[in-house]
Motif scaffolding. Structure first.
Motif, PDB file in Angstrom:
ATOM      1  N   ILE A  57     -26.585  87.008  -2.709  1.00  0.00           N
ATOM      2  CA  ILE A  57     -26.218  88.212  -1.961  1.00  0.00           C
ATOM      3  C   ILE A  57     -27.272  88.429  -0.878  1.00  0.00           C
ATOM      4  CG2 ILE A  57     -25.783  90.701  -2.113  1.00  0.00           C
ATOM      5  CD1 ILE A  57     -25.289  90.234  -5.168  1.00  0.00           C
ATOM      6  N   LEU A  58     -26.841  88.519   0.372  1.00  0.00           N
ATOM      7  CA  LEU A  58     -27.773  88.671   1.488  1.00  0.00           C
ATOM      8  C   LEU A  58     -27.367  89.839   2.375  1.00  0.00           C
ATOM      9  CD1 LEU A  58     -28.179  84.903   2.495  1.00  0.00           C
ATOM     10  CD2 LEU A  58     -29.804  86.312   1.207  1.00  0.00           C
ATOM     11  N   GLY A  59     -28.361  90.441   3.029  1.00  0.00           N
ATOM     12  CA  GLY A  59     -28.101  91.508   3.980  1.00  0.00           C
ATOM     13  C   GLY A  59     -27.764  92.845   3.353  1.00  0.00           C
ATOM     14  N   GLU A  60     -28.046  93.016   2.078  1.00  0.00           N
ATOM     15  CA  GLU A  60     -27.749  94.273   1.406  1.00  0.00           C
ATOM     16  C   GLU A  60     -28.366  95.414   2.210  1.00  0.00           C
ATOM     17  OE1 GLU A  60     -28.015  97.582  -1.362  1.00  0.00           O
ATOM     18  OE2 GLU A  60     -29.737  96.487  -0.601  1.00  0.00           O
ATOM     19  N   THR A  61     -27.580  96.465   2.441  1.00  0.00           N
ATOM     20  CA  THR A  61     -27.941  97.445   3.454  1.00  0.00           C
ATOM     21  C   THR A  61     -29.241  98.193   3.160  1.00  0.00           C
ATOM     22  OG1 THR A  61     -26.377  98.938   2.359  1.00  0.00           O
ATOM     23  CG2 THR A  61     -25.622  97.794   4.318  1.00  0.00           C
ATOM     24  N   CYS A  65     -23.642  91.188   3.324  1.00  0.00           N
ATOM     25  CA  CYS A  65     -23.355  92.619   3.393  1.00  0.00           C
ATOM     26  C   CYS A  65     -23.560  93.159   4.802  1.00  0.00           C
ATOM     27  CB  CYS A  65     -24.264  93.383   2.435  1.00  0.00           C
ATOM     28  SG  CYS A  65     -24.169  92.825   0.719  1.00  0.00           S
ATOM     29  N   VAL A  66     -22.653  94.007   5.218  1.00  0.00           N
ATOM     30  CA  VAL A  66     -22.756  94.704   6.497  1.00  0.00           C
ATOM     31  C   VAL A  66     -22.344  96.151   6.267  1.00  0.00           C
ATOM     32  CG1 VAL A  66     -22.292  92.637   7.881  1.00  0.00           C
ATOM     33  CG2 VAL A  66     -20.391  94.088   7.160  1.00  0.00           C
ATOM     34  N   GLY A  67     -22.842  97.051   7.116  1.00  0.00           N
ATOM     35  CA  GLY A  67     -22.462  98.449   6.936  1.00  0.00           C
ATOM     36  C   GLY A  67     -23.246  99.375   7.831  1.00  0.00           C
ATOM     37  N   SER A 102     -19.045  98.923  16.225  1.00  0.00           N
ATOM     38  CA  SER A 102     -20.061  98.243  17.026  1.00  0.00           C
ATOM     39  C   SER A 102     -21.205  97.761  16.140  1.00  0.00           C
ATOM     40  CB  SER A 102     -20.592  99.165  18.134  1.00  0.00           C
ATOM     41  OG  SER A 102     -21.239 100.302  17.590  1.00  0.00           O
ATOM     42  N   VAL A 103     -21.523  98.523  15.089  1.00  0.00           N
ATOM     43  CA  VAL A 103     -22.568  98.109  14.148  1.00  0.00           C
ATOM     44  C   VAL A 103     -22.092  96.905  13.330  1.00  0.00           C
ATOM     45  CG1 VAL A 103     -23.883  98.785  12.094  1.00  0.00           C
ATOM     46  CG2 VAL A 103     -23.613 100.388  13.992  1.00  0.00           C
ATOM     47  N   LEU A 104     -20.873  96.988  12.787  1.00  0.00           N
ATOM     48  CA  LEU A 104     -20.343  95.868  12.008  1.00  0.00           C
ATOM     49  C   LEU A 104     -20.212  94.621  12.871  1.00  0.00           C
ATOM     50  CD1 LEU A 104     -17.508  97.514   9.849  1.00  0.00           C
ATOM     51  CD2 LEU A 104     -19.931  97.245   9.319  1.00  0.00           C
ATOM     52  N   ALA A 105     -19.798  94.813  14.121  1.00  0.00           N
ATOM     53  CA  ALA A 105     -19.643  93.677  15.027  1.00  0.00           C
ATOM     54  C   ALA A 105     -20.977  93.012  15.306  1.00  0.00           C
ATOM     55  CB  ALA A 105     -18.993  94.142  16.327  1.00  0.00           C
ATOM     56  N   ALA A 106     -22.003  93.813  15.563  1.00  0.00           N
ATOM     57  CA  ALA A 106     -23.319  93.252  15.866  1.00  0.00           C
ATOM     58  C   ALA A 106     -23.895  92.513  14.656  1.00  0.00           C
ATOM     59  CB  ALA A 106     -24.274  94.363  16.309  1.00  0.00           C
ATOM     60  N   GLN A 107     -23.725  93.095  13.469  1.00  0.00           N
ATOM     61  CA  GLN A 107     -24.240  92.452  12.263  1.00  0.00           C
ATOM     62  C   GLN A 107     -23.513  91.144  11.981  1.00  0.00           C
ATOM     63  OE1 GLN A 107     -23.679  95.662   9.458  1.00  0.00           O
ATOM     64  NE2 GLN A 107     -25.709  96.522   9.841  1.00  0.00           N
ATOM     65  N   THR A 108     -22.193  91.139  12.163  1.00  0.00           N
ATOM     66  CA  THR A 108     -21.408  89.941  11.884  1.00  0.00           C
ATOM     67  C   THR A 108     -21.578  88.894  12.973  1.00  0.00           C
ATOM     68  OG1 THR A 108     -19.800  91.388  10.808  1.00  0.00           O
ATOM     69  CG2 THR A 108     -19.121  89.122  11.204  1.00  0.00           C
ATOM     70  N   LEU A 150     -18.161  81.935   2.458  1.00  0.00           N
ATOM     71  CA  LEU A 150     -18.737  83.224   2.832  1.00  0.00           C
ATOM     72  C   LEU A 150     -17.772  84.356   2.494  1.00  0.00           C
ATOM     73  CD1 LEU A 150     -21.041  84.781   4.264  1.00  0.00           C
ATOM     74  CD2 LEU A 150     -19.790  84.447   6.403  1.00  0.00           C
ATOM     75  N   VAL A 151     -18.272  85.344   1.777  1.00  0.00           N
ATOM     76  CA  VAL A 151     -17.545  86.583   1.507  1.00  0.00           C
ATOM     77  C   VAL A 151     -18.288  87.701   2.226  1.00  0.00           C
ATOM     78  CG1 VAL A 151     -16.913  88.270  -0.280  1.00  0.00           C
ATOM     79  CG2 VAL A 151     -16.648  85.819  -0.723  1.00  0.00           C
ATOM     80  N   LEU A 152     -17.564  88.544   2.947  1.00  0.00           N
ATOM     81  CA  LEU A 152     -18.173  89.676   3.639  1.00  0.00           C
ATOM     82  C   LEU A 152     -18.005  90.940   2.798  1.00  0.00           C
ATOM     83  CD1 LEU A 152     -16.927  89.005   7.284  1.00  0.00           C
ATOM     84  CD2 LEU A 152     -19.249  88.678   6.409  1.00  0.00           C
ATOM     85  N   ALA A 153     -19.100  91.660   2.594  1.00  0.00           N
ATOM     86  CA  ALA A 153     -19.053  92.908   1.833  1.00  0.00           C
ATOM     87  C   ALA A 153     -19.333  94.070   2.774  1.00  0.00           C
ATOM     88  CB  ALA A 153     -20.075  92.881   0.701  1.00  0.00           C
ATOM     89  N   TYR A 154     -18.337  94.942   2.937  1.00  0.00           N
ATOM     90  CA  TYR A 154     -18.529  96.130   3.760  1.00  0.00           C
ATOM     91  C   TYR A 154     -19.176  97.211   2.909  1.00  0.00           C
ATOM     92  CZ  TYR A 154     -17.469 100.522   6.100  1.00  0.00           C
ATOM     93  OH  TYR A 154     -17.569 101.772   6.659  1.00  0.00           O
TER      94      TYR A 154
END
Length: 249
Positions: free
Chosen positions: A89-93, A123-125, A138-144, A157-161
Motif C-alpha cells: 500500500i503506497l501513498g496513504e493520505t 492511495c489518492v485523496g 484537480s488534486v486527484l488528477a495531479a496525484q494520479t 495497480l489498484v487505485l484507492a480513493y
C-alpha cells in the motif's frame, strides 16, 4: 470484462502475536464469496507480516503498508519480494501528510514497486479544504498523473480513493458522493491515460465504511471495492467482504 471486486484491510494497530492470531483465525474461518468474485488483501504492520503470511488462508493475500525506493531502503520492494509478500500500500493520505511525501515521490515508489514484481494499492485523496474549494478532481488528477507518467502497465495497480475529510471525522461521505468522485476519477483516467485502462482499473473506496454501510457503497457502479481501516481488524470485515455479492448480482 467486469472488474473483480477488491477488499483491502489496512490494520491500524500493532497488536500482540496473540491478537494477530485471533484476527487471522476469524478470517480463516469465515465463509465468504470465492476468489472469482472478490479479491481480499490484508495489510498488517511490518512486524506482523511474516506471522500473518504463515497463518492466513491461501485465497487471501498480504500487503505491506509501505516501502521505499532502493534495494538498501529500510523496507524495499526487493525485501518484500524475498519475503513472498505480493502487495504493498503506497501513498496513504495520512502518511503523505506526516512524511511530507510529494506526488512525485509517491509516483517513484509506485513505479519501482511495480518494476520489482509487486502489486500496488496506490492511495489518492483530497483534504476538506481542497474539497470545499472545489479542487477535488484537480488534486486527484495531479496525484494520479505523477504515477501515470512513470508507468506503462496498469495491470497490477489498484487505485484507492481516500477522501481525507471523511476519515476519522464527523464528515462521513455518502454512497452518492463516493460514486460521483469515482465516476469523475474514471473519466479523467479515460481522457488522460486511456479508455482501456479506465475500464479495467479498479478504483476502491477508502473512506469510512463498515459492516452496516458497505452494501450501499458496493451498489455504486464505479466503486470496485474498499480499503478498510479500523474495521478490518474486527469481525465486521467479513460483512464488508461479503458485500461483493451486491456487485456480482
Amino acid at each position: 470484462m467486469p472488474r473483480k471486486f477488491f477488499v483491502g484491510g489496512e490494520w491500524k494497530h500493532n497488536e500482540s502475536p496473540k491478537k494477530v492470531k485471533k484476527i487471522v483465525s476469524t478470517l480463516n474461518e469465515a465463509e465468504v464469496p470465492c476468489h472469482d468474485v472478490v479479491e481480499v488483501v490484508v495489510g498488517p504492520p511490518f512486524i506482523s507480516l511474516t506471522l500473518v503470511k504463515s497463518l492466513l488462508r491461501s485465497d487471501f493475500h498480504v500487503a505491506a503498508q509501505n516501502c521505499w525506493v532502493g534495494e538498501k531502503a529500510p523496507i524495499s520492494p526487493e525485501m518484500l519480494v524475498k519475503m513472498d509478500i505480493p502487495w504493498v500500500i503506497l501513498g496513504e493520505t495520512k502518511r503523505r501528510a506526516v512524511s511530507k511525501e510529494t506526488y512525485e515521490r509517491v509516483g517513484d515508489k509506485v513505479a519501482h514497486a511495480l518494476s520489482q514484481g509487486l502489486k500496488v494499492i496506490a492511495c489518492v485523496g483530497e483534504t476538506l479544504q481542497q474539497r470545499e474549494s472545489g479542487s477535488t478532481m484537480s488534486v486527484l488528477a495531479a496525484q494520479t498523473k505523477a504515477i501515470a507518467e512513470k508507468i506503462t502497465n496498469w495491470d497490477n495497480l489498484v487505485l484507492a480513493y481516500e477522501p481525507v475529510w471523511a476519515i476519522g471525522t464527523d464528515n462521513v461521505a455518502t454512497p452518492a458522493q463516493a460514486q460521483e468522485s469515482h465516476y469523475e476519477f474514471r473519466k479523467w483516467l479515460s481522457e488522460n491515460v486511456g479508455a482501456a485502462v479506465a475500464a479495467s482499473t479498479r478504483i476502491i473506496y477508502g473512506g469510512f465504511v463498515n459492516g452496516a454501510t458497505c452494501h450501499e457503497f458496493a451498489r455504486q457502479p464505479d466503486v470496485d471495492g474498499f480499503l478498510v481501516g479500523e474495521a478490518s481488524m474486527k469481525p465486521e470485515f467479513i460483512d464488508i467482504i461479503k458485500s461483493a455479492t451486491v456487485k456480482k448480482n
